[in-house]
Design a protein around this motif. Structure first.
Motif, short mmCIF file in Angstrom:
data_model
loop_
_atom_site.label_atom_id
_atom_site.label_comp_id
_atom_site.label_asym_id
_atom_site.label_seq_id
_atom_site.Cartn_x
_atom_site.Cartn_y
_atom_site.Cartn_z
N PRO A 144 -1.53 7.94 1.73
CA PRO A 144 -2.99 8.30 1.89
C PRO A 144 -3.93 7.37 1.66
CG PRO A 144 -2.33 8.56 -0.30
CD PRO A 144 -1.09 8.17 0.26
N VAL A 145 -3.66 6.07 1.90
CA VAL A 145 -4.73 4.89 1.97
C VAL A 145 -5.76 5.31 3.00
CG1 VAL A 145 -5.44 2.58 2.02
CG2 VAL A 145 -3.24 3.51 0.72
N VAL A 146 -5.20 5.46 4.35
CA VAL A 146 -5.88 5.97 5.45
C VAL A 146 -5.22 7.33 6.11
CG1 VAL A 146 -6.17 5.66 7.80
CG2 VAL A 146 -6.52 3.67 6.21
N GLU B 202 1.02 13.67 -2.80
CA GLU B 202 0.57 14.99 -2.17
C GLU B 202 -1.09 15.04 -1.96
OE1 GLU B 202 2.77 18.46 -3.60
OE2 GLU B 202 4.23 16.96 -4.44
N GLU B 203 -1.61 15.68 -0.99
CA GLU B 203 -2.87 15.81 -0.95
C GLU B 203 -3.38 16.70 -2.02
OE1 GLU B 203 -5.07 14.84 1.53
OE2 GLU B 203 -3.76 13.76 2.74
N GLN C 8 1.70 13.21 -7.63
CA GLN C 8 1.71 11.62 -7.22
C GLN C 8 3.17 11.17 -7.89
OE1 GLN C 8 1.88 8.46 -5.88
NE2 GLN C 8 -0.29 9.02 -5.79
N ASP C 9 3.90 10.96 -6.90
CA ASP C 9 5.28 10.43 -7.26
C ASP C 9 5.82 9.25 -6.53
OD1 ASP C 9 6.43 12.52 -9.20
OD2 ASP C 9 5.73 14.08 -7.51
N THR C 10 5.02 8.49 -6.29
CA THR C 10 5.25 7.27 -5.47
C THR C 10 5.76 6.04 -6.47
OG1 THR C 10 3.04 6.60 -5.73
CG2 THR C 10 3.68 7.70 -3.55
N ASN C 11 5.23 6.23 -7.69
CA ASN C 11 5.79 4.82 -8.52
C ASN C 11 6.60 5.33 -9.81
OD1 ASN C 11 4.69 2.45 -7.09
ND2 ASN C 11 2.91 3.63 -6.94
N ALA D 121 4.62 5.05 4.98
CA ALA D 121 3.51 5.96 4.44
C ALA D 121 4.12 6.77 3.25
CB ALA D 121 3.09 6.94 5.51
N HIS D 122 3.08 7.49 2.60
CA HIS D 122 3.66 8.04 1.37
C HIS D 122 3.41 9.68 1.31
CE1 HIS D 122 3.98 4.01 -0.18
NE2 HIS D 122 2.84 3.93 0.21
N VAL D 123 3.49 10.34 2.53
CA VAL D 123 3.15 11.64 2.68
C VAL D 123 4.22 12.27 2.07
CG1 VAL D 123 4.14 11.58 5.04
CG2 VAL D 123 2.65 13.39 4.43
#
Length: 407
Positions: free
Chosen positions: A315-317, A74-75, A82-85, A68-70
């Motif tokens: 957060p995809v699901v 961030e929500e 957004q710090d995933t990539n 997951a990317h929690v």
């Protein structure tokens, strides 16, 4: 919410330890943040233990989402959260997602409300080599307090995502062969780095040359030494075949993430003892790679002997829907026991934290959830959650919302 005493006995519920048979009317004793006993009816509760009546409830270990990317995605924060990539280059093996996780992200509270007490946070899939993952608990003031294992793996991606990210910029890699070449080149460089280090170490101290540190090659060397797994994002069967091929070439520990078409190669995957973290399952077929997405796929893989975990890819699901994905997979053929293992002990093993979480076992961390009923029934809810023996969540039926302890 009251603090839990040093010893708490949860009594009278249906205890589902995962590693072991369910115990009707069982007792789970928590002491000093650990599970001190898991016993059946008739167990004599220590006099100093606070009693918590779970009659009519189910008691299980906290669930785990292994991908997951929690906290990093961030929500309700948009680009600011957004710090995933890190899209600046195709190989970012040196970046660490632990440096991007915000414990205040609402996603962690959603996770706890869904019975999830631990998560493996991954970087994103824009790069062929995306960076280092972190296995963490879902509760804490700082990520350092939450860490179970970091790094817990090294993220890599095959297929559409890196093709799109770099192809749109007319940069390498813009094809599947280019993506594989980037990964191979990185591993060869890491092998050369290890050889230089070994040669230097073999010389006398007075003659030993200095090998400059390289954070990318250090991370890749951890994979080559099988200290952490290679977490391979791949959906399509041909990309999964590429993942298997490169794992054979370099000898690292492979975990297949997503595995939408893994059922087409289930015999090969099972023979190689490679686990598949399958999902997300509650999505539309939004890209070519997902055309064979099916909630029946977890059952197909498990029936073929593949070890599976289930992921939301939050957060995809939304992460609190993890158990509902398992429930509908059971509806489509997955064995219920395997379904519960796919959100507990199996992900715990994949992320390298099974010595601490994933089952109700004496000596493990006292991370557990009391459910109103069978968690595979969509009408059941997580009523109380404990991390390290402390109650950190309780569902308030009058207010119809969860109440959290103070951090």
């Amino acid at each position: 919410m009251a603090e839990v005493s040093a010893a708490t006995a949860i009594v009278g519920g249906l205890v589902v330890p995962i590693e072991g048979e369910p115990i009707d009317g069982g007792t789970v004793l928590l002491r000093d943040g650990k599970i001190a006993a898991v016993e059946g009816p008739g167990f004599e509760v220590p006099a100093d233990a606070e009693l918590l009546d779970a009659t009519g409830k189910w008691v299980l270990p906290g669930f785990i989402d292994a991908h997951a990317h929690v906290g990093a995605a961030e929500e309700s924060q948009g680009w600011a959260g957004q710090d995933t990539n890190e899209r600046s280059e195709p190989n970012t093996a040196h970046v660490r997602v632990v440096d991007a996780i915000n414990p205040a992200d609402q996603g962690f509270r959603d996770a706890i409300g869904g019975g999830i007490l631990a998560v493996n946070v991954n970087p994103g899939s824009s790069n062929p080599i995306g960076g280092q993952t972190a296995a963490i608990k879902c509760w804490g003031r700082t990520v350092d307090e939450m860490v179970l294992r970091a790094p817990a793996g090294l993220k890599s991606a095959l297929g559409e995502n890196p093709k799109r990210a770099y192809g749109q910029r007319n940069e390498t890699p813009s094809t599947r062969l280019g993506i594989a070449a980037v990964i191979r080149g990185a591993f060869v460089a890491a092998q050369n780095y290890q050889a230089k280090q070994a040669a230097a170490a073999a010389k006398d101290a007075s003659e030993r040359p200095v090998v400059d540190r390289d954070l990318k090659l250090e991370a890749l060397s951890m994979v080559l030494r099988r200290e952490i797994p290679w977490r391979q994002h791949c959906h399509r069967a041909d990309d999964i075949a590429t993942a298997l091929r490169m794992a054979r070439e370099f000898g690292y520990e492979l975990v297949i993430d997503h595995g939408t078409e893994a059922y087409l190669l289930a015999d090969q995957i099972a023979a190689a003892s490679i686990p598949v973290i399958i999902g997300p399952l509650f999505t539309s077929r939004s890209k070519v790679e997902l055309r064979n997405r099916s909630i029946a796929n977890p059952g197909r893989l498990a029936a073929a002997g593949v070890t599976i975990a289930i992921t939301t890819d939050h957060p995809v699901v939304p992460i609190n829907f993890l158990i509902h994905q398992a429930t509908l997979a059971v509806k489509e053929g997955l064995d219920p026991v395997t379904a519960l293992r796919a959100v507990t002990i199996t992900p715990a093993r994949i992320i390298g934290a099974a010595d601490r979480i994933g089952s109700l076992t004496v000596g493990k961390d006292a991370d557990l959830v009391i459910w109103s009923g069978d968690p595979l029934d969509v009408m059941s809810r997580a009523e109380r959650a404990f991390i390290d023996g402390r109650e950190i969540y309780r569902y308030d039926y009058d207010r119809r919302e969860g109440v959290f302890a103070e951090l």
